[in-house]
Design a protein around this motif. Structure first.
Motif, PDB file in Angstrom:
ATOM      1  N   ARG A 192       0.830  -1.189   0.000  1.00 28.33           N
ATOM      2  CA  ARG A 192       0.000   0.000   0.000  1.00 28.33           C
ATOM      3  C   ARG A 192       0.869   1.245   0.000  1.00 28.33           C
ATOM      4  NH1 ARG A 192      -3.699  -1.837   4.968  1.00 28.33           N
ATOM      5  NH2 ARG A 192      -1.651  -2.619   5.597  1.00 28.33           N
ATOM      6  N   SER A 193       0.287   2.350  -0.390  1.00 29.44           N
ATOM      7  CA  SER A 193       1.068   3.553  -0.673  1.00 29.44           C
ATOM      8  C   SER A 193       1.733   4.159   0.558  1.00 29.44           C
ATOM      9  CB  SER A 193       0.180   4.603  -1.349  1.00 29.44           C
ATOM     10  OG  SER A 193      -0.930   4.938  -0.518  1.00 29.44           O
ATOM     11  N   LEU A 194       1.214   3.903   1.757  1.00 27.04           N
ATOM     12  CA  LEU A 194       1.805   4.472   2.974  1.00 27.04           C
ATOM     13  C   LEU A 194       2.330   3.395   3.918  1.00 27.04           C
ATOM     14  CD1 LEU A 194      -0.668   7.390   3.840  1.00 27.04           C
ATOM     15  CD2 LEU A 194       1.491   7.508   2.591  1.00 27.04           C
ATOM     16  N   ASP A 195       2.589   2.206   3.394  1.00 22.36           N
ATOM     17  CA  ASP A 195       3.126   1.125   4.224  1.00 22.36           C
ATOM     18  C   ASP A 195       4.402   1.582   4.930  1.00 22.36           C
ATOM     19  OD1 ASP A 195       1.301  -0.914   4.019  1.00 22.36           O
ATOM     20  OD2 ASP A 195       2.234  -1.839   2.281  1.00 22.36           O
ATOM     21  N   GLY A 196       4.462   1.321   6.237  1.00 24.98           N
ATOM     22  CA  GLY A 196       5.658   1.621   7.015  1.00 24.98           C
ATOM     23  C   GLY A 196       5.802   3.055   7.456  1.00 24.98           C
ATOM     24  N   LEU A 197       4.854   3.919   7.098  1.00 22.14           N
ATOM     25  CA  LEU A 197       4.947   5.334   7.452  1.00 22.14           C
ATOM     26  C   LEU A 197       4.044   5.673   8.629  1.00 22.14           C
ATOM     27  CD1 LEU A 197       4.973   6.983   3.907  1.00 22.14           C
ATOM     28  CD2 LEU A 197       6.930   6.403   5.361  1.00 22.14           C
ATOM     29  N   SER A 198       4.427   6.715   9.336  1.00 22.12           N
ATOM     30  CA  SER A 198       3.646   7.207  10.469  1.00 22.12           C
ATOM     31  C   SER A 198       3.001   8.534  10.073  1.00 22.12           C
ATOM     32  CB  SER A 198       4.545   7.407  11.689  1.00 22.12           C
ATOM     33  OG  SER A 198       3.820   7.944  12.772  1.00 22.12           O
ATOM     34  N   VAL A 199       1.681   8.598  10.190  1.00 22.56           N
ATOM     35  CA  VAL A 199       0.929   9.784   9.767  1.00 22.56           C
ATOM     36  C   VAL A 199       0.228  10.398  10.975  1.00 22.56           C
ATOM     37  CG1 VAL A 199      -0.975  10.636   8.347  1.00 22.56           C
ATOM     38  CG2 VAL A 199       0.607   8.934   7.424  1.00 22.56           C
ATOM     39  N   LEU A 200       0.397  11.675  11.133  1.00 17.38           N
ATOM     40  CA  LEU A 200      -0.259  12.446  12.184  1.00 17.38           C
ATOM     41  C   LEU A 200      -1.328  13.317  11.534  1.00 17.38           C
ATOM     42  CD1 LEU A 200      -0.342  13.519  15.159  1.00 17.38           C
ATOM     43  CD2 LEU A 200       1.435  15.155  14.476  1.00 17.38           C
ATOM     44  N   VAL A 201      -2.546  13.275  12.062  1.00 13.78           N
ATOM     45  CA  VAL A 201      -3.662  14.042  11.512  1.00 13.78           C
ATOM     46  C   VAL A 201      -4.293  14.857  12.633  1.00 13.78           C
ATOM     47  CG1 VAL A 201      -5.887  13.942  10.316  1.00 13.78           C
ATOM     48  CG2 VAL A 201      -4.122  12.227   9.816  1.00 13.78           C
ATOM     49  N   SER A 202      -4.605  16.100  12.356  1.00 15.41           N
ATOM     50  CA  SER A 202      -5.411  16.892  13.293  1.00 15.41           C
ATOM     51  C   SER A 202      -6.781  17.119  12.665  1.00 15.41           C
ATOM     52  CB  SER A 202      -4.747  18.228  13.627  1.00 15.41           C
ATOM     53  OG  SER A 202      -4.685  19.073  12.495  1.00 15.41           O
ATOM     54  N   ALA A 203      -7.815  17.170  13.498  1.00 12.73           N
ATOM     55  CA  ALA A 203      -9.182  17.264  12.971  1.00 12.73           C
ATOM     56  C   ALA A 203     -10.082  17.983  13.953  1.00 12.73           C
ATOM     57  CB  ALA A 203      -9.737  15.858  12.695  1.00 12.73           C
ATOM     58  N   GLY A 204     -11.171  18.551  13.396  1.00 12.13           N
ATOM     59  CA  GLY A 204     -12.188  19.171  14.235  1.00 12.13           C
ATOM     60  C   GLY A 204     -11.884  20.612  14.582  1.00 12.13           C
ATOM     61  N   ARG A 260      -9.012  20.265  23.448  1.00 15.12           N
ATOM     62  CA  ARG A 260     -10.096  21.252  23.387  1.00 15.12           C
ATOM     63  C   ARG A 260      -9.621  22.560  22.769  1.00 15.12           C
ATOM     64  NH1 ARG A 260     -15.024  22.647  25.595  1.00 15.12           N
ATOM     65  NH2 ARG A 260     -15.298  24.840  26.175  1.00 15.12           N
ATOM     66  N   SER A 261      -8.533  23.109  23.248  1.00 15.29           N
ATOM     67  CA  SER A 261      -8.097  24.438  22.815  1.00 15.29           C
ATOM     68  C   SER A 261      -6.993  24.346  21.770  1.00 15.29           C
ATOM     69  CB  SER A 261      -7.588  25.239  24.013  1.00 15.29           C
ATOM     70  OG  SER A 261      -6.362  24.697  24.484  1.00 15.29           O
ATOM     71  N   ALA A 262      -6.697  25.483  21.144  1.00 13.36           N
ATOM     72  CA  ALA A 262      -5.633  25.539  20.143  1.00 13.36           C
ATOM     73  C   ALA A 262      -4.281  25.232  20.765  1.00 13.36           C
ATOM     74  CB  ALA A 262      -5.616  26.917  19.478  1.00 13.36           C
ATOM     75  N   ARG A 263      -4.046  25.740  21.973  1.00 12.43           N
ATOM     76  CA  ARG A 263      -2.763  25.480  22.617  1.00 12.43           C
ATOM     77  C   ARG A 263      -2.618  24.008  22.981  1.00 12.43           C
ATOM     78  NH1 ARG A 263      -2.626  30.248  26.991  1.00 12.43           N
ATOM     79  NH2 ARG A 263      -4.865  29.768  26.944  1.00 12.43           N
ATOM     80  N   GLN A 264      -3.712  23.372  23.410  1.00 16.18           N
ATOM     81  CA  GLN A 264      -3.647  21.934  23.672  1.00 16.18           C
ATOM     82  C   GLN A 264      -3.372  21.158  22.395  1.00 16.18           C
ATOM     83  OE1 GLN A 264      -7.474  21.275  25.461  1.00 16.18           O
ATOM     84  NE2 GLN A 264      -6.772  21.777  27.541  1.00 16.18           N
ATOM     85  N   MET A 265      -3.999  21.594  21.297  1.00 18.45           N
ATOM     86  CA  MET A 265      -3.744  20.927  20.020  1.00 18.45           C
ATOM     87  C   MET A 265      -2.301  21.127  19.591  1.00 18.45           C
ATOM     88  SD  MET A 265      -5.904  21.063  16.455  1.00 18.45           S
ATOM     89  CE  MET A 265      -7.195  20.003  17.120  1.00 18.45           C
ATOM     90  N   ARG A 266      -1.784  22.329  19.780  1.00 22.18           N
ATOM     91  CA  ARG A 266      -0.389  22.589  19.435  1.00 22.18           C
ATOM     92  C   ARG A 266       0.544  21.673  20.212  1.00 22.18           C
ATOM     93  NH1 ARG A 266       4.325  23.554  22.387  1.00 22.18           N
ATOM     94  NH2 ARG A 266       5.878  24.410  20.942  1.00 22.18           N
ATOM     95  N   ASP A 267       0.326  21.561  21.519  1.00 19.36           N
ATOM     96  CA  ASP A 267       1.207  20.727  22.349  1.00 19.36           C
ATOM     97  C   ASP A 267       1.152  19.263  21.916  1.00 19.36           C
ATOM     98  OD1 ASP A 267       1.852  22.988  23.766  1.00 19.36           O
ATOM     99  OD2 ASP A 267       0.570  22.530  25.490  1.00 19.36           O
ATOM    100  N   ALA A 268      -0.062  18.762  21.619  1.00 19.52           N
ATOM    101  CA  ALA A 268      -0.213  17.361  21.223  1.00 19.52           C
ATOM    102  C   ALA A 268       0.434  17.109  19.867  1.00 19.52           C
ATOM    103  CB  ALA A 268      -1.693  16.979  21.194  1.00 19.52           C
ATOM    104  N   VAL A 269       0.258  18.042  18.940  1.00 25.30           N
ATOM    105  CA  VAL A 269       0.835  17.874  17.600  1.00 25.30           C
ATOM    106  C   VAL A 269       2.352  17.936  17.649  1.00 25.30           C
ATOM    107  CG1 VAL A 269       1.103  18.999  15.346  1.00 25.30           C
ATOM    108  CG2 VAL A 269      -1.184  18.647  16.307  1.00 25.30           C
ATOM    109  N   VAL A 270       2.910  18.916  18.337  1.00 24.80           N
ATOM    110  CA  VAL A 270       4.361  19.064  18.410  1.00 24.80           C
ATOM    111  C   VAL A 270       4.989  17.839  19.075  1.00 24.80           C
ATOM    112  CG1 VAL A 270       6.228  20.401  19.461  1.00 24.80           C
ATOM    113  CG2 VAL A 270       4.339  21.579  18.331  1.00 24.80           C
ATOM    114  N   ALA A 271       4.333  17.318  20.112  1.00 25.73           N
ATOM    115  CA  ALA A 271       4.858  16.139  20.802  1.00 25.73           C
ATOM    116  C   ALA A 271       4.877  14.912  19.895  1.00 25.73           C
ATOM    117  CB  ALA A 271       4.027  15.851  22.050  1.00 25.73           C
ATOM    118  N   SER A 272       3.919  14.828  18.974  1.00 27.39           N
ATOM    119  CA  SER A 272       3.813  13.656  18.099  1.00 27.39           C
ATOM    120  C   SER A 272       4.541  13.826  16.778  1.00 27.39           C
ATOM    121  CB  SER A 272       2.336  13.350  17.821  1.00 27.39           C
ATOM    122  OG  SER A 272       1.639  13.014  19.005  1.00 27.39           O
ATOM    123  N   ALA A 273       4.871  15.061  16.411  1.00 24.66           N
ATOM    124  CA  ALA A 273       5.442  15.321  15.085  1.00 24.66           C
ATOM    125  C   ALA A 273       6.839  14.745  14.936  1.00 24.66           C
ATOM    126  CB  ALA A 273       5.462  16.822  14.807  1.00 24.66           C
ATOM    127  N   ALA A 274       7.572  14.656  16.043  1.00 21.90           N
ATOM    128  CA  ALA A 274       8.970  14.235  15.961  1.00 21.90           C
ATOM    129  C   ALA A 274       9.127  12.833  15.384  1.00 21.90           C
ATOM    130  CB  ALA A 274       9.617  14.311  17.339  1.00 21.90           C
TER     131      ALA A 274
END
Length: 413
Positions: A192-204, A260-274
């Motif tokens: 599959r096209s994304l086999d072996g890759l890690s994808v982070l998605v934000s939503a809502g 819930r908030s933008a800052r919480q989303m920022r913290d969660a995304v930055v922590a997972s982006a690495a």
């Protein structure tokens, strides 16, 4: 249909397939399906619904599969050891074929009032359904809405085919032939096209509190982002979803983080982006928040109320500024000059791809359908109006293609 050679594709070897057979004349084809699955290397266990057993017998499927057949939640021998949980954990794939209109509705509603529906809810295995019903039943808006909902949750829908039916009608609603169903399972299990890759998605959306009762938010339902997460799983990725406050079920195979908030989303995304290869920012992150949050509910005074707003962090721009960052995909929701503003955002933030959609006048938000304009450095693609699950799959394939090209350039460098 000609015989299919499975020797060149061993993707079903030792794959444990739980086959759910539901009521309908097409149930007789499920016997041939069991044989075809076993020929492809799969181990098969069969679950019959009560109505299916009126068309076909458990003995037939036991002989063909080589395994006992289950049909009831109230099997004392099996349930003494929580047999339905064991069976749910056993499955690598769940295939419901034929899938009647009634069963499709049950699965869409999350019902668990018989063995098959309970197994589907209790299992994390990928689910495929092969509809089979009268052409008028298939055309009904209720059925199509149920199918759309299942697709949004990451369920594979195989068929139906079109042709003459047992009732004498002609049209869509025929069960795919057993060989075609096995081919679909083989394709889904193949590279599959994304086999072996890690994808982070934000939503809502994000919500910014004014006081303990009120908040500033937006109209995002999260449907597009959740559909993107489901499509990424289907493409083979390991997916983490950072979700704002939405009332949506987590797609199968997705790890979910609620914020819930933008800052919480920022913290969660930055922590997972690495440790992510790709970040798809489908969330409608609030640009501003109140500078101060009142600890008590604000009371009406008969006078105008002024809120001082400060800017929230720009998550995508922050990641793009890092020396090493994931492949970055942004979204742009615009009411006018769609391509102009989307292209400007792509270039200003240094993104690899942006998906732009028009909002307002009953477009974009709180809708099951949408249209996207994809822009990237040196390219563009228009995805016409379609169900969001369909758009998500097309977007993921474009992301996979561009990511592979970018990775190839880095490798050659």
């Amino acid at each position: 249909m000609s015989e299919i050679s499975y020797m060149s594709n061993a993707s079903l070897q030792r794959v444990r397939v739980l086959l759910g057979v539901t009521g309908g004349i097409a149930a007789y084809k499920a016997a041939e399906l069991v044989r075809r699955l076993r020929d492809a290397g799969a181990e098969v266990r069969v679950v019959l619904t009560e109505n299916a057993s009126r068309f076909v017998t458990a003995m037939t499927f036991q002989a063909l599969s080589g395994n006992p057949v289950r049909s009831s939640l109230w099997d004392e021998g099996a349930e003494a050891a929580m047999g339905h949980i064991e069976l749910a954990r056993w499955a690598d794939e769940i295939l419901v074929a034929p899938a009647s209109a009634d069963t499709i509705a049950r699965l869409a509603q999350g019902r668990a009032d018989d063995l098959l529906s309970t197994l589907v809810l209790a299992s994390s295995a990928p689910l495929s359904v092969a509809p089979a019903m009268n052409q008028q039943m298939w055309a009904q808006p209720a059925t199509r809405a149920n199918i759309d909902l299942l697709r949004q949750r990451g369920v594979r829908v195989l068929g139906p085919a079109s042709g003459s039916q047992a009732c004498g009608d002609v049209g869509e609603g025929r069960l795919l032939e057993p060989g075609e169903l096995v081919e679909a399972m083989l394709k889904a299990r193949g590279p599959r096209s994304l086999d072996g890759l890690s994808v982070l998605v934000s939503a809502g959306p994000t919500y910014e509190d004014i006081d303990p009762v009120r908040f500033i938010g937006n109209r995002s339902s999260g449907r597009m982002g959740f559909a993107v997460a489901a499509a990424a799983v289907q493409a083979g990725a390991r997916v983490r979803l950072v979700a704002g406050p939405v009332a949506l079920a987590t797609p199968a195979g997705v790890e979910r983080i609620d914020v819930r908030s933008a800052r919480q989303m920022r913290d969660a995304v930055v922590a997972s982006a690495a440790d992510s290869d790709i970040f798809i920012s489908a969330a409608a992150v609030g640009d501003y928040r109140p500078q101060a949050v009142s600890p008590a509910k604000l009371k009406k005074s008969g006078k105008a109320l002024a809120l001082e707003l400060v800017q929230n962090p720009d998550i995508l721009a922050e990641l793009a500024a890092q020396a090493a960052h994931p492949f970055l995909v942004g979204f742009a929701a615009e009411t006018n000059d769609l391509e102009h503003y989307a292209r400007e955002k792509l270039e200003r933030k240094g993104l690899d791809l942006i998906a732009a959609n028009r909002v307002g006048e009953e477009l974009g938000f709180e809708c099951s359908e949408n249209a996207l304009l994809l822009l990237w450095p040196g390219g563009r693609e228009e995805l016409g109006m379609a169900e969001k699950g369909v758009l998500a799959k097309a977007l993921i394939e474009r992301v996979a293609t561009l990511h592979a090209a970018a990775r190839g350039k880095r490798g050659r460098g």
